[in-house]
Design a protein around this motif. Structure first.
Motif, PDB file in Angstrom:
ATOM      1  N   ARG A 416       0.805  -1.218   0.000  1.00  0.00           N
ATOM      2  CA  ARG A 416       0.000   0.000   0.000  1.00  0.00           C
ATOM      3  C   ARG A 416       0.843   1.275   0.000  1.00  0.00           C
ATOM      4  O   ARG A 416       0.308   2.374  -0.078  1.00  0.00           O
ATOM      5  N   ARG A 417       2.159   1.144   0.095  1.00  0.00           N
ATOM      6  CA  ARG A 417       2.975   2.324   0.355  1.00  0.00           C
ATOM      7  C   ARG A 417       2.960   3.346  -0.766  1.00  0.00           C
ATOM      8  O   ARG A 417       3.261   4.506  -0.551  1.00  0.00           O
ATOM      9  N   SER A 418       2.585   2.917  -1.970  1.00  0.00           N
ATOM     10  CA  SER A 418       2.487   3.866  -3.077  1.00  0.00           C
ATOM     11  C   SER A 418       1.048   4.213  -3.434  1.00  0.00           C
ATOM     12  O   SER A 418       0.797   4.909  -4.417  1.00  0.00           O
ATOM     13  N   ASP A 419       0.097   3.730  -2.653  1.00  0.00           N
ATOM     14  CA  ASP A 419      -1.316   3.897  -3.011  1.00  0.00           C
ATOM     15  C   ASP A 419      -1.736   5.344  -3.148  1.00  0.00           C
ATOM     16  O   ASP A 419      -2.573   5.681  -3.992  1.00  0.00           O
ATOM     17  N   VAL A 420      -1.176   6.225  -2.312  1.00  0.00           N
ATOM     18  CA  VAL A 420      -1.593   7.623  -2.364  1.00  0.00           C
ATOM     19  C   VAL A 420      -1.247   8.259  -3.707  1.00  0.00           C
ATOM     20  O   VAL A 420      -1.864   9.251  -4.122  1.00  0.00           O
ATOM     21  N   ASN A 421      -0.299   7.687  -4.455  1.00  0.00           N
ATOM     22  CA  ASN A 421       0.024   8.181  -5.790  1.00  0.00           C
ATOM     23  C   ASN A 421      -1.059   7.842  -6.807  1.00  0.00           C
ATOM     24  O   ASN A 421      -1.224   8.552  -7.801  1.00  0.00           O
ATOM     25  N   PHE A 422      -1.786   6.755  -6.551  1.00  0.00           N
ATOM     26  CA  PHE A 422      -2.818   6.309  -7.480  1.00  0.00           C
ATOM     27  C   PHE A 422      -4.223   6.651  -7.001  1.00  0.00           C
ATOM     28  O   PHE A 422      -5.132   6.797  -7.806  1.00  0.00           O
ATOM     29  N   PHE A 423      -4.369   6.765  -5.691  1.00  0.00           N
ATOM     30  CA  PHE A 423      -5.678   7.065  -5.105  1.00  0.00           C
ATOM     31  C   PHE A 423      -5.484   8.238  -4.144  1.00  0.00           C
ATOM     32  O   PHE A 423      -5.421   8.046  -2.926  1.00  0.00           O
ATOM     33  N   ALA A 424      -5.385   9.423  -4.695  1.00  0.00           N
ATOM     34  CA  ALA A 424      -5.092  10.590  -3.850  1.00  0.00           C
ATOM     35  C   ALA A 424      -6.123  10.757  -2.750  1.00  0.00           C
ATOM     36  O   ALA A 424      -5.827  11.306  -1.679  1.00  0.00           O
ATOM     37  N   TYR A 425      -7.339  10.246  -2.986  1.00  0.00           N
ATOM     38  CA  TYR A 425      -8.408  10.442  -2.010  1.00  0.00           C
ATOM     39  C   TYR A 425      -8.204   9.674  -0.702  1.00  0.00           C
ATOM     40  O   TYR A 425      -8.875   9.936   0.292  1.00  0.00           O
ATOM     41  N   GLY A 528       6.235 -13.444  17.846  1.00  0.00           N
ATOM     42  CA  GLY A 528       7.456 -12.653  17.736  1.00  0.00           C
ATOM     43  C   GLY A 528       7.275 -11.274  17.149  1.00  0.00           C
ATOM     44  O   GLY A 528       6.188 -10.876  16.741  1.00  0.00           O
ATOM     45  N   TYR A 529       8.370 -10.528  17.139  1.00  0.00           N
ATOM     46  CA  TYR A 529       8.381  -9.190  16.551  1.00  0.00           C
ATOM     47  C   TYR A 529       9.536  -9.071  15.563  1.00  0.00           C
ATOM     48  O   TYR A 529      10.700  -9.241  15.929  1.00  0.00           O
ATOM     49  N   TRP A 530       9.210  -8.764  14.320  1.00  0.00           N
ATOM     50  CA  TRP A 530      10.226  -8.522  13.299  1.00  0.00           C
ATOM     51  C   TRP A 530      10.778  -7.103  13.468  1.00  0.00           C
ATOM     52  O   TRP A 530      10.040  -6.180  13.837  1.00  0.00           O
ATOM     53  N   ILE A 531      12.054  -6.917  13.175  1.00  0.00           N
ATOM     54  CA  ILE A 531      12.669  -5.608  13.427  1.00  0.00           C
ATOM     55  C   ILE A 531      12.521  -4.642  12.257  1.00  0.00           C
ATOM     56  O   ILE A 531      12.878  -3.475  12.381  1.00  0.00           O
ATOM     57  N   ASP A 532      11.946  -5.092  11.156  1.00  0.00           N
ATOM     58  CA  ASP A 532      11.898  -4.230   9.960  1.00  0.00           C
ATOM     59  C   ASP A 532      10.524  -3.658   9.659  1.00  0.00           C
ATOM     60  O   ASP A 532      10.407  -2.745   8.836  1.00  0.00           O
ATOM     61  N   HIS A 533       9.443  -4.165  10.254  1.00  0.00           N
ATOM     62  CA  HIS A 533       8.095  -3.804   9.821  1.00  0.00           C
ATOM     63  C   HIS A 533       7.849  -2.300   9.803  1.00  0.00           C
ATOM     64  O   HIS A 533       7.184  -1.779   8.912  1.00  0.00           O
ATOM     65  N   TRP A 534       8.378  -1.608  10.773  1.00  0.00           N
ATOM     66  CA  TRP A 534       8.131  -0.172  10.896  1.00  0.00           C
ATOM     67  C   TRP A 534       8.711   0.626   9.729  1.00  0.00           C
ATOM     68  O   TRP A 534       8.276   1.754   9.453  1.00  0.00           O
ATOM     69  N   THR A 535       9.691   0.058   9.029  1.00  0.00           N
ATOM     70  CA  THR A 535      10.397   0.834   7.993  1.00  0.00           C
ATOM     71  C   THR A 535       9.494   1.232   6.838  1.00  0.00           C
ATOM     72  O   THR A 535       9.725   2.243   6.179  1.00  0.00           O
ATOM     73  N   TYR A 536       8.436   0.435   6.590  1.00  0.00           N
ATOM     74  CA  TYR A 536       7.518   0.763   5.507  1.00  0.00           C
ATOM     75  C   TYR A 536       6.644   1.965   5.869  1.00  0.00           C
ATOM     76  O   TYR A 536       6.075   2.610   4.986  1.00  0.00           O
ATOM     77  N   ASN A 537       6.552   2.276   7.160  1.00  0.00           N
ATOM     78  CA  ASN A 537       5.833   3.477   7.576  1.00  0.00           C
ATOM     79  C   ASN A 537       6.526   4.729   7.065  1.00  0.00           C
ATOM     80  O   ASN A 537       5.874   5.729   6.759  1.00  0.00           O
TER      81      ASN A 537
END
Length: 825
Positions: A416-425, A528-537
């Protein structure tokens, strides 16, 4: 790869010649049935007639059993769709089964190919020796109240004389509803006792009458699976049905040869066994093909919530025009979704690739629609990657209107990280979703469950019910709304309870109700907790500011609507997870459940998964986005390894690469994640620099976060060894996490933006020193993964227990892995 056997034709279909003999691959139909359809999942491989498994909702609702890729490659040719032909001409009688693997001596007389699009696929076989061409097309039924696979079989006579053909076509096994994946994998022989087929002479309906488990209560089962086989003349004409495979195969229980049908004279018995067997679904008919004539037979296999709905569909709706329109509608739905990324270049393959990757993102991240009078952004069509090569994932694809499914935090976020480029709304909808799932410790739950809604104005919704719903049906709906609901669940409830509205009224009713509801993004810790998930934020913020640069200040500093996800699962302090083994000091069981916190969460009636003040007993705590980001960076800066190079895998899981699952045990760390701290810090600094007036702004943070910030800031300002920084930063982090186990006090302190600037610059400086250590000058590359071996340690007695305290570490580089990408940073 021979390119002549792999190509894109003039119809933009991806073609594989001689597909049965090519390297195996697995894929799936998109299983998108439109907003008002009930999707059916279907997987296929390039063997036999390809479909290797399909069903509704998940593996526990298979119609044809789900099989992992390696088994699907072996079994599909026999257990998948089969077509048997007995062909008579003036001279000879042939038995013929198309789409079998072609022997080398037959390659000159038999040609096979598969043609794949985003919305369907076709297989084709031409047998020049017999003079016959067979084509099969597969797709799913869109926007209908039943779920169904559509299969179209076309047989053409290539001879200059007529052919008399007896045809048996269908599936050797159809699983009655409701039998689970475990039932079929572990107890399929026993479960035959519950299997049955009703109405096999008209519309075969496959079901069990009651759940087949050893419990005192008899639980009756509603709904069933169905099989239809028909052709269109002037009107629909159904084939004769075979539901007992022994009629076709006799004693050939390996399904290798239809010994019964292949006899010179084949006749259906007057009655068939319909209970206590693993049923099949075949259609039997006789056709005459004149010179260059063809015949088309349709198959629909799927699920219906009850037999009445199925019969209404078959007798009141199903006809040739309807089916042709649905085939076109299926194509239109998929092609319309892809138009958001319409690309026109000099390379057609590139244009098609862009559209396909966009569709793939939708299948993982979902497609955003505005609902509730534009109050909510709601994602439809998403599901976890449960494909044949990832059979360990339990995917969910709701067989309801407005279908949605489960998925993992990282998977949805990255798609979803690029969605705002296609769905500005959608604006900042995803930023809120994924930042609200960040916890006080900087981690997040793994699984994103269904999005639900809860009525927040009962009086208003009762007015809506009175406006649309007849008096005798109102009470059941009022009771329904006392609990959370999904759009698909609501529409299914209306249908199953005989509450009928016209389409335009249904949409109006749904939007009115949703406008009076609050959206709930549900999640689950899982493991568990993965250490990378937050990076996509960080990607979400970057993309949002690209589209809405003027909104950066409001996004970060002004909107005070962000919350923290609350969980009973916590990362243990170091003293509780280090153990001595014969191989050295290891890190075991890094995450534990806190039973006291679990009880606190369960005691909440509303938004149980949101952090409260008064240490879990007060109001839901709300803050700005910048406040949450500060908490996130603090946790990560306090998690650098003893050399200050990478971020430690402190919580049982690595970063995105699951092949490195063993690293947390040996105290692994990742440079990828420390560079992500730098990226986020630089993004914030650039935003602040571009808006000079922000330097005088203040940021409210919880008292506990402020203390964390003050101590870490002081630590970064003080000259010390990397080991000393590691030890002290972890002590600070562990103290902070212990203080916030149940929640926060609710007291707030102020961080000035100027203080934040200094902290971010110090953090970047610290990260840069670590990057220098990881850089190999000779290779001009960075090492990205590390093992941090405890070189020396001492035992400390605490409350009668001996605890391990590392005194020094030896860092070992893992061999290069994706270092080219890291070097670009």
């Amino acid at each position: 790869m021979e390119t002549k056997d792999y190509y894109i034709n003039c119809n933009n279909e991806f073609v594989i010649e001689d597909y049965n003999n090519k390297k195996s691959f697995s894929s799936f139909l998109p299983s998108i049935s439109g907003l008002h359809g009930q999707p059916l999942w279907a997987y296929y491989v390039n063997r036999g007639q390809c479909i290797s498994g399909f069903g509704v909702n998940n593996k526990d609702n298979s119609i044809m059993e789900f099989q992992p890729a390696n088994k699907a490659y072996m079994q599909t040719s026999f257990q998948g769709f089969r077509t048997f032909l007995k062909i008579n001409n003036d001279k000879n009688q042939y038995f013929y089964e198309p789409f079998k693997a072609i022997n080398e001596d037959k390659k000159n007389v038999i040609k096979q190919k598969i043609k794949i699009t985003s919305y369907d696929f076709k297989i084709e076989e031409i047998n020049y020796e017999i003079g016959i061409k067979v084509e099969v097309c597969y797709l799913t039924l869109p926007n209908e109240k039943i779920s169904s696979l559509i299969r179209i079989l076309k047989i053409k006579n290539l001879n200059n004389f007529k052919l008399n053909i007896e045809l048996v076509d269908g599936l050797p096994s159809i699983i009655p509803y409701y039998l689970t994946d475990k039932d079929m994998k572990n107890e399929s022989n026993l479960r035959q006792a519950w299997m049955g087929v009703e109405h096999y002479k008209t519309i075969p309906f496959y079901k069990i009458k009651a759940l087949p488990y050893d419990v005192p209560e008899t639980v009756l089962v509603e709904g069933g699976n169905f099989y239809l086989n028909f052709e269109f003349k002037e009107e629909i004409k159904f084939s004769e049905y075979i539901v007992d495979k022994r009629i076709i195969f006799e004693n050939m229980t390996d399904l290798s040869y239809p010994a019964g049908f292949a006899k010179s004279k084949f006749k259906l018995p007057n009655t068939q066994v319909t209970n206590g067997i693993s049923p099949c679904g075949f259609g039997y008919k006789k056709i005459i093909l004149k010179e260059n004539d063809d015949s088309t037979v349709y198959t629909m296999v799927g699920h219906s919530s009850n037999y009445e709905n199925l019969t209404k569909f078959v007798y009141n709706t199903l006809n040739k025009t309807y089916l042709e329109n649905k085939i076109e509608e299926n194509k239109d739905i998929i092609e319309t979704l892809k138009q958001k990324i319409f690309t026109s270049s000099s390379i057609n393959e590139f244009d098609l690739y862009c559209k396909q990757t966009f569709l793939d993102n939708i299948l993982r991240g979902g497609y955003p629609v505005k609902i509730g009078r534009d109050k909510h952004i709601f994602y439809v069509y998403s599901r976890k990657h449960g494909d044949l090569e990832r059979e360990y994932n339990f995917f969910q694809l709701d067989a309801t209107p407005y279908s949605q499914g489960n998925s993992n935090f990282r998977d949805v976020n990255q798609n979803r990280r690029s969605d705002v480029n296609f769905f500005a709304y959608i604006a900042d909808a995803n930023i809120k979703t994924f930042f609200n799932l960040i916890q006080l410790d900087g981690f997040n739950p793994l699984v994103l469950k269904q999005t639900e809604f809860k009525i927040n104005n009962e009086n208003r919704v009762n007015e809506i019910i009175e406006k649309f719903i007849s008096i005798e049906k109102r009470e059941s709906l009022i009771n329904y709304f006392k609990e959370s609901y999904t759009p698909g669940g609501l529409l299914t409830f209306l249908e199953s309870n005989g509450i009928h509205l016209k389409r335009y009224e249904l949409e109006e009713f749904l939007n009115d109700v949703l406008s009076l509801s609050e959206k709930k993004e549900l999640a689950d810790f899982k493991e568990g907790y993965w250490i990378d998930h937050w990076t996509y934020n960080t990607d979400l913020i970057e993309q949002y500011i690209r589209i809405y640069p003027e909104d950066a200040i409001h996004l970060l500093f002004q909107e005070k609507e962000y919350t923290y996800y609350d969980s009973e699962n916590f990362v243990k302090p170091r003293c509780k997870k280090y153990r001595k083994t014969s191989n050295g000091i290891r890190q075991y069981d890094s995450v534990e459940k806190n039973t006291e916190k679990e009880l606190i969460i369960k005691s909440r009636f509303i938004d149980a998964d949101k952090v409260r003040t008064n240490y879990g007993r007060g109001e839901i705590y709300k803050c700005t986005l910048i406040s949450k980001i500060i908490t996130l960076i603090l946790n990560k800066m306090a998690s650098l390894d003893p050399q200050g190079v990478g971020v430690e895998m402190e919580a049982n899981k690595p970063d995105w690469c699951d092949a490195l699952n063993g690293l947390p045990l040996i105290m692994g760390s990742s440079l990828n994640i420390s560079t992500e701290i730098k990226r986020l810090s630089e993004l914030l600094l650039n935003i602040i620099i571009d808006n000079e007036k922000l330097e005088s702004e203040i940021i409210e943070v919880p008292k506990e976060v402020y203390e964390f910030f003050t101590k870490m800031n002081k630590l970064l300002l003080t000259s010390m060894s990397t080991y000393e920084y590691w030890d002290k930063s972890n002590l600070i982090k562990e103290k902070y996490r212990d203080n916030t186990i149940n929640g926060i006090s609710g007291q707030q302190n102020i961080i000035y933006v100027k203080e934040l600037i200094d902290f971010l610059n110090l953090s970047i400086k610290k990260i840069d020193k670590g990057l220098e250590k990881a850089f190999n000058v000779e290779d001009n590359l960075y090492y990205t993964y590390f093992v941090n071996e405890v070189d020396e340690y001492k035992l400390i007695n605490r409350e009668g227990k001996s605890e391990i305290k590392p005194v020094s570490f030896k860092q070992r580089n893992i061999p290069y892995f994706l270092e080219g990408i890291v070097h670009m940073l």
